[in-house]
Design a protein around this motif. Structure first.
Motif, short mmCIF file in Angstrom:
data_model
loop_
_atom_site.label_atom_id
_atom_site.label_comp_id
_atom_site.label_asym_id
_atom_site.label_seq_id
_atom_site.Cartn_x
_atom_site.Cartn_y
_atom_site.Cartn_z
N GLU A 12 -6.57 0.13 -2.64
CA GLU A 12 -5.36 0.21 -3.75
C GLU A 12 -5.70 1.46 -4.42
N ASN A 13 -6.71 2.18 -4.70
CA ASN A 13 -6.81 3.17 -5.54
C ASN A 13 -6.37 4.31 -4.91
N ILE A 14 -5.84 4.39 -3.59
CA ILE A 14 -5.22 5.47 -2.97
C ILE A 14 -3.83 5.41 -3.04
N TRP A 15 -3.21 6.58 -3.56
CA TRP A 15 -1.68 6.55 -3.99
C TRP A 15 -0.98 5.94 -2.75
N ILE A 16 -1.10 6.29 -1.56
CA ILE A 16 -0.21 5.90 -0.55
C ILE A 16 -0.26 4.37 -0.29
N SER A 17 -1.29 3.69 -0.72
CA SER A 17 -1.01 2.15 -0.60
C SER A 17 -0.19 1.54 -1.53
N GLU A 18 -0.34 2.19 -2.74
CA GLU A 18 0.71 1.58 -3.56
C GLU A 18 2.21 1.87 -3.26
N LEU A 19 2.57 3.19 -3.12
CA LEU A 19 3.78 3.69 -2.95
C LEU A 19 4.46 2.80 -1.58
N SER A 20 3.52 2.86 -0.55
CA SER A 20 4.12 2.32 0.56
C SER A 20 4.18 0.76 0.47
N GLN A 21 3.85 0.27 -0.56
CA GLN A 21 4.18 -1.22 -0.93
C GLN A 21 5.64 -1.27 -1.79
N PRO A 102 0.26 11.38 15.30
CA PRO A 102 0.51 10.68 13.81
C PRO A 102 0.24 9.21 13.91
N VAL A 103 -0.02 8.86 12.41
CA VAL A 103 -0.26 7.29 12.31
C VAL A 103 0.60 7.16 10.94
N GLU A 104 1.04 5.80 10.90
CA GLU A 104 1.87 5.58 9.63
C GLU A 104 1.24 4.31 8.78
N VAL A 105 1.47 4.64 7.52
CA VAL A 105 1.03 3.55 6.64
C VAL A 105 2.16 2.72 6.45
N ASP A 106 2.11 1.33 6.48
CA ASP A 106 3.36 0.61 6.36
C ASP A 106 2.63 -0.47 5.20
N ASN A 107 3.34 -0.78 4.08
CA ASN A 107 2.94 -1.70 3.15
C ASN A 107 1.52 -1.92 3.05
N GLY A 108 1.01 -0.69 2.61
CA GLY A 108 -0.45 -0.49 2.38
C GLY A 108 -1.15 -0.68 3.44
N THR A 109 -0.89 -0.74 4.88
CA THR A 109 -1.58 -1.10 5.91
C THR A 109 -1.64 0.04 6.94
N LEU A 110 -2.85 0.56 7.36
CA LEU A 110 -2.60 1.56 8.57
C LEU A 110 -3.19 1.16 9.82
N THR A 111 -2.04 1.20 10.85
CA THR A 111 -2.47 0.63 12.08
C THR A 111 -3.41 1.78 12.93
N LEU A 112 -4.57 1.44 13.29
CA LEU A 112 -5.56 2.22 13.79
C LEU A 112 -5.79 1.76 15.59
N GLU A 113 -5.16 2.57 16.30
CA GLU A 113 -5.50 2.35 17.81
C GLU A 113 -6.44 3.52 18.30
#
Length: 220
Positions: A12-21, A102-113
């Protein structure tokens, strides 16, 4: 080697987590990224009607030391962000896992494959735990050589392209139209298809024909 799909909760202390939510309708695509102990640098594509507003908010975070916009359109920005809290990137790099971008961050979550050895998979889990990063293992599958040829995303898009006539002669659909129909940017669509085509062609030309995947393509 096992194929693994993990849903990683961005701290949560990473900006992309908050903004993606805060902006669930906006897409945050990480195009390139690197980090050391003191800073992280990432190139991002931000897609949505409020992309400009999101960029302005990114600059307000104390952990963001620099933001450069290098491509700008009405509903899209490509930016480079430098930050002092590259926790997630550090964790992945410490585990020695290549990040398939590329990977996407969606609603504070990153899908790692990723496809990696059982030992590396265990190391990744331990490293995420040590960094205090929560994650959920969505899928682990021991793949055969043909199954591991393409990632799930590559195979899915390649099948869509074939079914929609992208590889027909003449083509029944353009790259732009294909990207719009599957809901991704043209550049992303081109990049994923290019990687998938390369893998299939290399396997076809240099592999054992008895073990070819059940995907075939024809290029113009």
């Amino acid at each position: 080697m096992p194929y693994a799909k993990l849903e990683v909760t961005v701290p949560e202390n990473i900006w992309i987590s908050e903004l993606s939510q805060d902006y669930p309708a906006t897409r945050f695509r990480i195009l390139a990224a690197t980090a050391d102990d003191e800073r992280g640098v990432a190139r991002l594509e931000i897609i949505g009607p409020v992309a400009g507003q999101v960029c302005e908010q990114i600059e307000q975070y104390e952990t963001v030391t620099e933001l450069s916009v290098f491509e700008q359109e009405a509903n899209r920005r490509r930016v480079q962000v430098e930050t002092t809290v590259p926790v997630l990137l550090n964790a992945i790099q410490t585990a020695g896992i290549p990040l398939d971008l590329p990977v996407e961050v969606d609603n504070g979550t990153l899908t790692l494959e990723t496809t990696l050895s059982q030992k590396k998979l265990s190391t990744l889990g331990e490293t995420l735990d040590n960094f205090g990063i929560k994650y959920t293992v969505e899928r682990i599958q021991q793949e055969t050589e043909s199954e591991s040829l393409l990632t799930e995303r590559q195979e899915g898009l390649l099948r869509e392209a074939i079914e929609r006539g992208y590889y027909d002669t003449p083509r029944r659909i353009t790259l732009v139209e294909l990207a719009e129909e599957v809901g991704i940017a043209k550049s992303t669509c081109s990049e994923i298809l290019h990687r998938a085509e390369g893998q299939v062609l290399k396997q076809f030309l240099g592999g054992d024909c008895e073990h070819q995947p059940d995907i075939s393509i024809t290029a113009d």
